[in-house]
Design an enzyme around this catalytic site. Sequence first.
Site, short mmCIF file in Angstrom:
data_model
loop_
_atom_site.label_atom_id
_atom_site.label_comp_id
_atom_site.label_asym_id
_atom_site.label_seq_id
_atom_site.Cartn_x
_atom_site.Cartn_y
_atom_site.Cartn_z
CB CYS A 198 -7.49 -9.83 15.03
SG CYS A 198 -6.30 -10.12 13.71
CE LYS A 211 0.89 2.03 10.31
NZ LYS A 211 0.39 1.09 9.44
NE ARG A 240 5.16 2.15 6.00
CZ ARG A 240 4.87 3.37 5.55
NH1 ARG A 240 5.57 3.88 4.55
NH2 ARG A 240 3.87 4.04 6.05
CG ASP A 251 -4.63 1.36 9.30
OD1 ASP A 251 -4.40 1.89 8.20
OD2 ASP A 251 -3.91 0.52 9.84
CB CYS A 258 -6.34 -10.21 19.58
SG CYS A 258 -4.63 -10.73 19.73
CB CYS A 295 -2.03 -15.81 16.39
SG CYS A 295 -2.29 -14.77 14.96
NE ARG A 340 -2.93 -7.96 8.60
CZ ARG A 340 -1.92 -7.58 9.37
NH1 ARG A 340 -1.39 -8.41 10.24
NH2 ARG A 340 -1.43 -6.37 9.26
CG ASP A 379 -7.73 -1.19 12.59
OD1 ASP A 379 -7.43 0.02 12.53
OD2 ASP A 379 -6.91 -2.11 12.43
NE ARG A 429 -3.65 0.21 2.19
CZ ARG A 429 -4.39 -0.45 3.08
NH1 ARG A 429 -4.23 -0.23 4.35
NH2 ARG A 429 -5.26 -1.33 2.68
CE1 TYR A 430 0.46 3.79 4.68
CE2 TYR A 430 0.80 1.46 5.12
CZ TYR A 430 0.13 2.64 5.37
OH TYR A 430 -0.88 2.66 6.30
#
Length: 458
Positions: A170, A392, A154, A385, A167, A163, A172, A348, A150-151
């Site tokens: 999350c 961000k 990076r 975000d 969480c 994981c 994602r 988010d 996206r950026y």
Amino acid sequence: MSEVEELALSTPAAIKPPVDLADMAHKEFRDDDYWRVIPAYANLGTDEFNDHRFQSRNSITSLKKLQQVVGNLVPDSFYQDVEKGLALSPMSVRISPYLMSLIDWTNPATDPLRIQFLPMGSRMLPDHPELALDSLHEQEDSPVPGLTHRYADRALFLTLDTCPVYCRFCTRSYAVGLDTEEVEKVHFGAIVDRWEQVFAYIESRPELEDIVISGGDVANLKAEHIEYIGDRLLKIDHVRRMRYATKAPAIMPQKLITDTGWVDALTRVVDKGRKLHKEVVLHTHFNHPHEISDISRRGLNRLMERGIVVRNQMVLQRGVNDDVETLHLLIRRLSYINVHPYYTFVHDMVRGVEELRTTLGAALDLEKQVRGRTAGYNTPTFVLDTMGGGGKRNVHSYEHYDRETGIAVFTSPTVRPGELFYYFDPIDELDPLSAKRWHNPTERKSMLQAALDLASCP
Ligand code: SF4
């Protein structure tokens, strides 16, 4: 006269008086046998509990297992509440014994760790009407499976989709963890063939200098895969910076003590990077001071001894860390164990966790109170975000924000120039009249349009 009072008297007047010792709580790390309060762990010794293999094998992955472990520490009504929550949640459940032991089971409803990992149906709120499962549009910016570009300089490399814990907050949840009753997910296995497509893309884009190696969580990669990915990226001439992302220090610090192969593999990549004048660091995810105990301190000391820089990205959550005292304590405790409190993310727009989101206004107010408490490099930058792939943005950089309607509009000149991006406060945090407007489709449309018009005013 106490030592502190004596010291204060002997201190020249121009110098600030010493602070109250009660203000030094950030230096206190739990080192009691706190896990023994859990019926299933009552007879466990320190060595067994503090072994990452025990932690992984005994993670709580179902309501049945939760009942077996916690037993009658909580009433049946609590389990019924969790059952309802799990049915509504986009994330599957997975909680390490470490976290389980740090939850206050005499009051689980308001415990900051329970809130982050175990849903209670009675506390959940309807999602915001403008919310989508992949609200950050990570998949739209994905040229090959498991890479988000996206950026400009990076990219985010999703190495796997599992994981050590799951969480609730999350971002994602569209990909991470097992499918749930609510969501069928996009899956990214830890497969070398898929990774090769990612490496080929990175090789083809000389502007990519910074790679976030994430997931899922790289704690679930084998040691040889940590090294394979690290070596492969270090060989790409234009890649100058790499960040391994793992929540392990916060939720299973035992890994840093007993998984010597994994820590050694990471250390070798960091050392090789240093010789090539490339930066390789670890990014982690502490959200509350209760997550930091003596074993965390020991684990982080180990990384410090090996020259591994660790940065933290916390998520602001209602009832968890959205008060200034908790934030100060978290920031100071992290700084004390050499973890840089890099970012504080406004939550988010994620499904199934509306009761965890704070308003942008709350983040703005907290930021003002946090900045200046400690050194700038140990003060998190507050960001959010934006929805729709704007990326961000600093919380203060909105073009328009109305605390009454809860609508914020941002631009993103370096990612999507000329476009506008929304963020929405949770509706239950608005005043009742404004909240009511959101339930009327005509009113909603006019509020959204008015916000865009005001944001576009020169
Ligand atoms: S560890 Fe990270 S990727 Fe995994 S569930 Fe938590 S927030 Fe999501």
